[in-house]
Design a protein around this motif. Structure first.
Motif, PDB file in Angstrom:
ATOM      1  N   GLN A1167       0.872  -1.119  -0.046  1.00 51.33           N
ATOM      2  CA  GLN A1167       0.183  -0.077   0.031  1.00 51.33           C
ATOM      3  C   GLN A1167       0.910   1.216   0.027  1.00 51.33           C
ATOM      4  OE1 GLN A1167      -2.850  -0.178   3.341  1.00 51.33           O
ATOM      5  NE2 GLN A1167      -3.826  -1.849   2.447  1.00 51.33           N
ATOM      6  N   LEU A1168       0.479   2.405  -0.804  1.00 52.84           N
ATOM      7  CA  LEU A1168       1.325   3.511  -0.729  1.00 52.84           C
ATOM      8  C   LEU A1168       0.632   4.569   0.238  1.00 52.84           C
ATOM      9  CD1 LEU A1168       3.275   5.339  -2.304  1.00 52.84           C
ATOM     10  CD2 LEU A1168       1.279   6.079  -3.664  1.00 52.84           C
ATOM     11  N   LYS A1169       1.609   4.988   0.852  1.00 57.91           N
ATOM     12  CA  LYS A1169       1.393   5.974   2.022  1.00 57.91           C
ATOM     13  C   LYS A1169       1.913   7.438   1.493  1.00 57.91           C
ATOM     14  CE  LYS A1169       2.254   7.550   6.781  1.00 57.91           C
ATOM     15  NZ  LYS A1169       3.242   7.097   8.009  1.00 57.91           N
ATOM     16  N   ASN A1170       0.618   8.368   1.196  1.00 55.32           N
ATOM     17  CA  ASN A1170       0.772   9.612   0.816  1.00 55.32           C
ATOM     18  C   ASN A1170       1.519  10.477   1.496  1.00 55.32           C
ATOM     19  OD1 ASN A1170      -0.218   8.765  -1.682  1.00 55.32           O
ATOM     20  ND2 ASN A1170      -2.347   9.211  -0.957  1.00 55.32           N
ATOM     21  N   PRO A1171       2.582  11.039   1.359  1.00 51.48           N
ATOM     22  CA  PRO A1171       3.089  11.976   2.009  1.00 51.48           C
ATOM     23  C   PRO A1171       2.268  13.541   2.660  1.00 51.48           C
ATOM     24  CG  PRO A1171       4.000  12.155   0.072  1.00 51.48           C
ATOM     25  CD  PRO A1171       3.110  11.234   0.082  1.00 51.48           C
ATOM     26  N   GLN A1172       2.334  14.047   3.598  1.00 51.71           N
ATOM     27  CA  GLN A1172       1.590  15.360   3.883  1.00 51.71           C
ATOM     28  C   GLN A1172       2.380  16.570   3.552  1.00 51.71           C
ATOM     29  OE1 GLN A1172      -1.474  15.357   5.202  1.00 51.71           O
ATOM     30  NE2 GLN A1172      -1.350  13.339   5.407  1.00 51.71           N
ATOM     31  N   TYR A1173       1.718  17.526   2.696  1.00 53.35           N
ATOM     32  CA  TYR A1173       2.270  18.806   2.316  1.00 53.35           C
ATOM     33  C   TYR A1173       1.551  19.879   2.714  1.00 53.35           C
ATOM     34  CZ  TYR A1173       4.356  15.649  -1.188  1.00 53.35           C
ATOM     35  OH  TYR A1173       5.342  14.613  -1.645  1.00 53.35           O
ATOM     36  N   ASN A1174       2.233  20.698   3.053  1.00 56.72           N
ATOM     37  CA  ASN A1174       1.756  22.147   3.383  1.00 56.72           C
ATOM     38  C   ASN A1174       1.082  22.874   2.330  1.00 56.72           C
ATOM     39  OD1 ASN A1174       1.943  21.260   6.267  1.00 56.72           O
ATOM     40  ND2 ASN A1174       4.208  22.372   6.337  1.00 56.72           N
ATOM     41  N   ASP A1175       0.211  23.702   2.749  1.00 57.84           N
ATOM     42  CA  ASP A1175      -0.388  24.715   1.552  1.00 57.84           C
ATOM     43  C   ASP A1175       0.663  25.800   1.338  1.00 57.84           C
ATOM     44  OD1 ASP A1175      -2.409  22.970   0.943  1.00 57.84           O
ATOM     45  OD2 ASP A1175      -3.915  24.086   1.878  1.00 57.84           O
TER      46      ASP A1175
END
Length: 1311
Positions: A1167-1175
């Motif tokens: 499964q792919l874990k999407n990274p968190q990005y700040n706006d």
């Protein structure tokens, strides 16, 4: 027994004023409410009418009548003694007898209800302080018998017995002491159209009195006053209980005055008076107010019962003593008895009866008193008898308070203890109160004299007679000396000294005599007596008239005698002559004769006024004789009345001309006005002719020049014809002269001429006024105050360089003309100085090019151009080289002979003329000099020249070289194609391609050759086009909500490098395309954030400097986004699901992904874990990425200023010139697109130059950039002066132009 009220002089006085024979009679309606417990259920109303009797010596006059309705209130009481009441006489204190009274008979009926008829019997009259006279109606007209009962005024408060305002029903508010004064006639109402009426209210009640005055003939509001009694003015008493109001109705024009009494008190009762005054008019009215106590119980009052029609029996009724009836009646029968016998004051009667019974005591002087009342017939005899207890007591008799002396009329008799007074031949004057005194005691009685009716024994007989006859009407009555009244058509016949009627009486016979009867005496005559009336009709007719000779109509010349005559029978009938309905009176010129049957009217000398209809009317006849007299007179025009020389009338134009010329003629002549052959009508609007009885009038409302001429008057009637001519001369101010012509102009002067006006206004021109003004001003200034006799003038003291205009006024004796049109504007100017720095710029075999500098001093006239002249050496003839002035400071003289030597000079020309010439110092040899060629490639052509397919290619390459070089173009060593147009000149070469194609790209070589000298230059041209679509677009990988796309660059790049790609996606359900990424530079991409469960197609566009490719390459397969952990069984790799049959074979959208991720997800359990990005925060303050650049603009051609700004949020852009914001100026247009800000200046002039600022503002800050704009070229000094530009701005502009030209020349020299 109460004492009578006293007067101021100490004499006793009755509470009720005596009724004067001359005073107006008064009747009042009086409704008295209950003051005690009700004894009976029925309430009756008594109607009482009283009227004074005129003096015996005067004829009876009609008197006003007032009806008094008094409500009878039952009063509880007991009668303890049934004996008659004996009252004391009241002494009046006057020597004259009381005037007699007569009662007027009035019948009041009510038509709504009928009651059984009852016969009335005469009731006694109650006389004293509360006196009521009751006179029942009788059909035979006889006077009823009367009884008298004295009653004290016990019902009135003690405080009101002596007051004037407590006396009721006194007419116009007169006090008792004023009643005896005689009044000739009642005052006539001239103002009041509605008078206030008296009334009664209970204590605490409200009542209103209204008076109305008609204001049709009044210019202002009348004055009204309200009084109580005689003197109390109520205007000062207004307040809580009394209010006075006024109103005015504009439609009916009636003033309404109201007096409101609120919550009335007992002392409000009394007599009131209303007086209205307006200038010399006066009117008044009195009315009564009765305030009654509030009854304990309510009982309905039927006032209509007083107005029931009752039948009266003709038989006489016997005399009745009311006292005997009341004495024997029960108390509950008192009210019925009062109604039957007409007693109006039953309450006072019962109080007096009760009081009299209680106070009655036995008399010591009289054994038997006089009866309360006696009655005797007129002409009869009456005996008044008293019985004395002591015969020795001195006895005196009184009549109305005056002692009676023995006379044949009054006889005193003694019979034992009885004392008798006999009154013989009773007359109406004997109807009075009598009293007798015995010592200290007195008894009174009242005598009523009954007047027998006068009956008619012989009726009048009808009479029919003719005019001028004697008429006698005879009638016989039953009594000698009876007073009768003669009436004609219901109006009393006047019988005075000057009356046509004579009245004669002899015994019982009476005659009415008319000695000379006329037609107006026809009518119905009647004689009125107290016992009846007799009437007869008198008819007076005219005697028959015979006309022996009628009047004849005549036509007579003016001034000739006129005679009219006629003959009638009978001959002794006089008559009157009338002309046009007006009576003709004899005078010195008119003579009227009557001789037997002949009637003549003679006029010695006829005038116009004698014409008309003449009528002779015999006196007493309706028949008349008529004739028409017509006076004729030849017409004549009296021009001498104009009093003008040569019959010429002069008038100033614009004024009104009314020319009245007397005319004469009978009949009135027909008048015709003519001007030439045109007839002037009376219906004209501006010019019209009117004719009146004695004159004719020519009217011209507003005279004009065209009205000048001869006017002819033609008069015609049956007696002849006359003509006359009048000359009308209309003078006017002259026409304005033509616009003046300025022939010569100097530095501060000019010379002007003009022509006289075409029309001098009918008066010689006396001179001219000259005015001038600055062209930009509206104020004219007069240059001469003395008239200028000539048609030339030289204005001076003008400002050099300022445009002026002049105009002319012409003056004659009438006035000053309108101004002429202004002259053409002129400028007082001086010539410039000579040009400077005249040098040779170029020489060829047949041309010489010269250049120079402008003059040092130009002056206000400016500079229009230059004139170049040359002269061949050895000659003196200067030949102009240019036919028209040139504004440039460089000129080429052509057509010169080879190897000739010439001299050249240049003159500066302006409006003032030519300046001094600038000559060359040495002669010039006309021979060309070889100059090696030199190509001057423009800066933008030194790099690759790029254009799009289809655009125009226009390349201008300048070069120098002498003589004219040879030019050759090559493309990559080969001659250029024929589609490329090449044009060469002496100084440049132009390559023009109308529609560029990609095959035109390449390197071009330009060679310029002068003899053996060659110069070359290379030009690189690139024609670019749109790129083709990308190749091999495919889906590399699908995982989670991501799709990886991959593609290859396009085969055709459009002759320009690929700058990027645009990727779009579309859901299979809707097939609507959305852009995912723009300007992407790589050939693979990963598309993220796709919706789970949707199936997507992708397509890609390629992009170069021209734009996007016309078509896109789409993925053949679609990508299905599934949930994590669930994969379809039919996937090829277990990572994505693609369908081989795409609905878009050639155009679809796709996404690219990184190829590095394809190997990391090969196993199905990961499964792919999407990274968190700040706006990222993209907001930023304004920043200019491209500033403004200093720019030069050409006057008359649009100029643009450009800059670019970056900011988020979008900034507000403000443009300013010299720090002043540009707002709503039509010369400027502002654009903003994708951060690029543009200011367009439409056709700039030198004044549009300056510092321009672009300012960007948003919430985070602001930024600005500026640049300098200079506008070259434009207008000459003279053109700027014509446009009205101030001198200081023109000087500044010229200096800036010189500076810019110097800088340009320096740059060229450095290059």
């Amino acid at each position: 027994m109460p004492e009578p009220t006293k007067k101021d002089d100490g004499q006793p006085e009755e509470n009720v004023a005596p009724v004067s024979g001359d005073a107006p009679s008064e009747n009042s309606i009086e409704i008295t409410p209950k003051e005690a417990k009700v004894a009976t259920k029925d309430t009756e109303v008594i109607v009482t009418v009283t009227e004074p009797e005129a003096a015996a010596a005067e004829a009876p006059q009609p008197q006003p009548i007032i009806i008094v309705v008094t409500e009878i209130e039952p009063v509880e009481g007991e009668v303890t003694d049934t004996r008659p009441i004996v009252t004391e006489p009241v002494e009046n204190g006057h020597n004259e007898p009381e005037p007699t009274r007569a009662e007027k008979l009035v019948e009041v009926t009510e038509v709504k209800e009928e009651e059984p008829s009852t016969s009335k019997v005469p009731a006694p009259s109650l006389k004293k302080s509360a006196k009521t006279i009751v006179t029942p109606l009788k059909e035979n007209g006889s006077t009823p018998k009367k009884l008298s009962i004295d009653l004290p005024n016990d019902s009135d408060p003690e405080s009101t017995r002596g007051r004037k305002d407590s006396v009721w029903s006194l007419g116009d508010g007169q006090a008792p002491e004023d009643i005896d004064k005689q009044i000739d006639s009642p005052p006539l109402s001239t103002l009041l159209i509605e008078k206030p009426q008296g009334g009664s209210i209970t204590v605490g009640g409200d009542i209103s009195f209204v008076a109305k005055v008609e204001a049709k003939d009044l210019l202002r509001k009348p004055t009204i006053k309200w009084f109580k009694g005689k003197w109390m003015d109520l205007a000062s008493k207004t307040g809580k209980h009394l209010q006075l109001k006024e109103s005015f109705d504009r439609f009916s024009k009636i003033h309404t005055f109201e007096m409101h009494i609120i919550k009335a008190k007992e002392n409000y009762a009394g007599n009131y008076r209303c007086e209205v005054t307006y200038k010399d008019k006066f009117d008044s009215c009195s009315f009564d107010l009765e305030v009654k106590e509030i009854p304990e119980g309510s009982q309905s009052i039927d006032i209509r019962s007083a107005f029931k029609r009752r039948e009266h029996k003709p038989e006489e009724t016997p005399d009745v003593d009311v006292w005997d009836i009341l004495k024997n009646a029960r108390p509950d029968e008192y009210e019925k008895i009062a109604f039957t016998y007409g007693i109006t004051d039953l309450r006072g009667l019962l109080k007096r009866l009760k009081k009299t019974k209680k106070e009655e005591k036995k008399s010591e002087a009289f054994a038997k008193r006089l009866d309360p009342a006696y009655q005797a017939d007129k002409g009869g005899k009456i005996r008044l008898i008293v019985d004395l207890a002591d015969p020795t007591v001195e006895l005196k008799w009184y009549k109305n308070g005056q002692e009676i002396r023995p006379t044949p009329k009054y006889i005193f008799e003694h019979k034992g203890t009885q004392r008798i007074m006999v009154i013989n031949n009773c007359q109406m004057s004997d109807d009075a109160a009598y009293s007798v005194t015995a010592g200290e005691e007195k008894c009174t009685t009242e005598l009523f004299v009954k007047e027998l009716p006068v009956n008619i024994l012989k009726e009048l007989e009808p009479v029919k007679t003719t005019v001028n006859e004697r008429i006698e009407l005879e009638c016989e009555v039953s009594e000698e000396g009876a007073k009768v009244k003669w009436m004609k058509n219901g109006v009393e016949v006047p019988t005075g000294v000057r009356s046509r009627y004579r009245v004669k009486s002899e015994g019982t016979k009476h005659w009415l005599i008319i000695d000379d009867a006329s037609k107006d005496d026809t009518g119905t005559y009647s004689l009125m007596a107290t016992g009846g009336t007799s009437q007869a009709h008198v008819q007076v007719d005219l005697k028959p008239l015979k006309i022996l000779m009628d009047l004849q109509s005549a036509t007579v010349l003016l001034g000739q005698p006129l005679k009219l005559n006629c003959e009638i029978y009978p001959g002794n009938v006089p008559g009157r002559w009338y002309k046009n309905g007006q009576l003709v009176q004899p005078n010195d010129r008119i003579n009227i004769l009557h001789k037997t049957k002949n009637h003549n009217l003679d006029i010695e000398s006829c005038t116009i006024h004698d014409a008309g209809d003449y009528t002779f009317v015999p006196e007493g006849y309706t028949q008349s004789l008529s004739a028409k007299v017509h006076i004729i007179d030849p017409p004549r025009v009296h021009l001498e009345a104009l009093n003008v020389q040569d019959n010429t009338v002069t008038i100033v134009a614009g004024n009104k001309l009314r020319l009245e010329i007397p005319i004469s003629g009978e009949p009135a002549p027909r008048v015709v006005w003519m001007k030439g052959e045109r007839v002037i009508l009376d219906t004209g609007s501006r010019v019209r002719a009117e004719t009146f009885t004695d004159h004719t009038c020519l009217t011209i409302d507003v005279t004009e020049r065209e009205d000048t001429g001869n006017y002819k008057i033609v008069l015609q009637n049956e007696a002849g014809e006359d003509t006359a001519c009048v000359k009308v001369k209309v003078v006017d101010i002259p026409d304005p002269p033509e616009a003046p012509l300025v022939t010569d102009v100097g530095g501060d002067w000019c010379t002007m001429t003009w022509e006289p006006p075409r029309y001098d206004g009918g008066s010689p021109i006396l001179g001219y006024f000259i005015e001038r003004k600055k062209k930009q001003s509206s104020r004219w200034m007069r240059l001469n105050f003395d008239l200028c006799k000539e048609t030339t003038f030289e204005p001076k003291k003008m400002i050099e360089g300022v445009p002026y205009e002049v105009r002319i006024f012409a003056v004659n004796a009438i006035g000053v003309s309108k101004p002429s049109e202004p002259s053409k504007s002129f400028i007082p100017l001086a010539v410039t100085s000579e040009p400077t720095m005249l040098v040779v710029d170029d020489v060829t075999d047949n041309t010489v090019t010269m250049k120079w500098r402008p003059p040092d001093t130009i002056g206000a006239a400016g500079l229009d151009g230059y004139q170049i002249e040359y002269c061949i050496e050895g000659t003196d003839e200067w030949i102009p080289a240019n036919k028209e002035l040139t504004e440039k400071t460089r000129y080429t003289i052509t057509g010169l002979p080879v190897e000739a030597k010439i001299l050249v000079r240049v003159k500066a020309i302006n409006a003032a003329g030519a300046s001094a010439p600038r000559n060359t110092q040495h002669s010039i040899l006309v021979k060309e000099v070889i100059e090696p060629p030199k190509i001057r490639i423009p800066r933008h052509l030194k790099q690759t020249y790029i254009r799009k397919v289809g655009e125009v290619v226009n390349l201008v390459v300048p070069f120098v070289g002498k003589p004219r070089p040879k030019v050759n173009w090559l493309k990559e060593g080969q001659p250029v194609e024929q589609s490329i147009s090449i044009r060469n000149s002496d100084c440049d070469s132009i390559m023009f391609i109308r529609k560029a194609e990609r095959k035109h790209s390449g390197k071009y070589e330009l060679s310029v050759q002068v003899e053996n000298h060659i110069d070359t230059a290379m030009l690189d041209i690139q024609i670019v086009d749109l790129p083709g679509p990308p190749q091999a677009v495919k889906i590399e990988e699908v995982w989670g909500n991501n799709v990886a796309l991959d593609w290859s660059p396009p085969k055709d790049s459009g002759n320009a490098p690929i700058t990027g790609y645009t990727i779009q996606k579309a859901d299979k359900k809707t097939m609507e395309w959305y852009t995912c990424v723009e300007h992407y530079h790589r050939t693979c991409i990963t598309i993220s954030d796709l919706v789970v469960g949707n199936e997507y197609f992708f397509r890609i566009y390629s992009e170069n400097m021209v734009g996007l490719s016309e078509s896109a390459t789409a993925t053949k397969d679609s990508a299905l986004i599934v949930k994590e952990g669930k994969f379809p069984h039919d996937t090829a790799l277990g990572l994505y699901h693609a369908k081989s049959h795409s609905p878009f074979p050639s155009h679809s959208s796709s996404s690219s992904s990184s190829s590095s991720r394809s190997s990391s997800h090969s196993q199905s359990g990961l499964q792919l874990k999407n990274p968190q990005y700040n706006d990222r925060d993209f907001t930023e303050p304004p920043t200019f990425t491209q500033p403004l650049i200093n720019t030069f603009a050409i006057a008359g051609y649009n100029a643009t200023l450009n800059c670019s700004v970056r900011a988020n949020p979008r900034p507000k852009v403000i443009w300013m010139k010299n720090k002043i914001p540009i707002i709503d100026d039509p010369r400027y247009r502002m654009f903003s697109n994708q951060g690029v800000c543009t200011l367009e200046i439409r056709k700039p002039s030198p004044f549009d130059g300056g510092v321009y600022i672009c300012k960007a503002v948003n919430d985070l800050g602001e930024a600005q950039v500026d640049c300098k704009l200079e506008v070259k070229g434009g207008f000459t000094f003279f053109e700027l002066m014509k446009r009205g530009v101030p001198l200081h701005l023109i000087d500044k502009y010229m200096n800036e132009s010189k500076t810019s030209e110097k800088s340009e020349s320096e740059k060229k020299g450095s290059n």
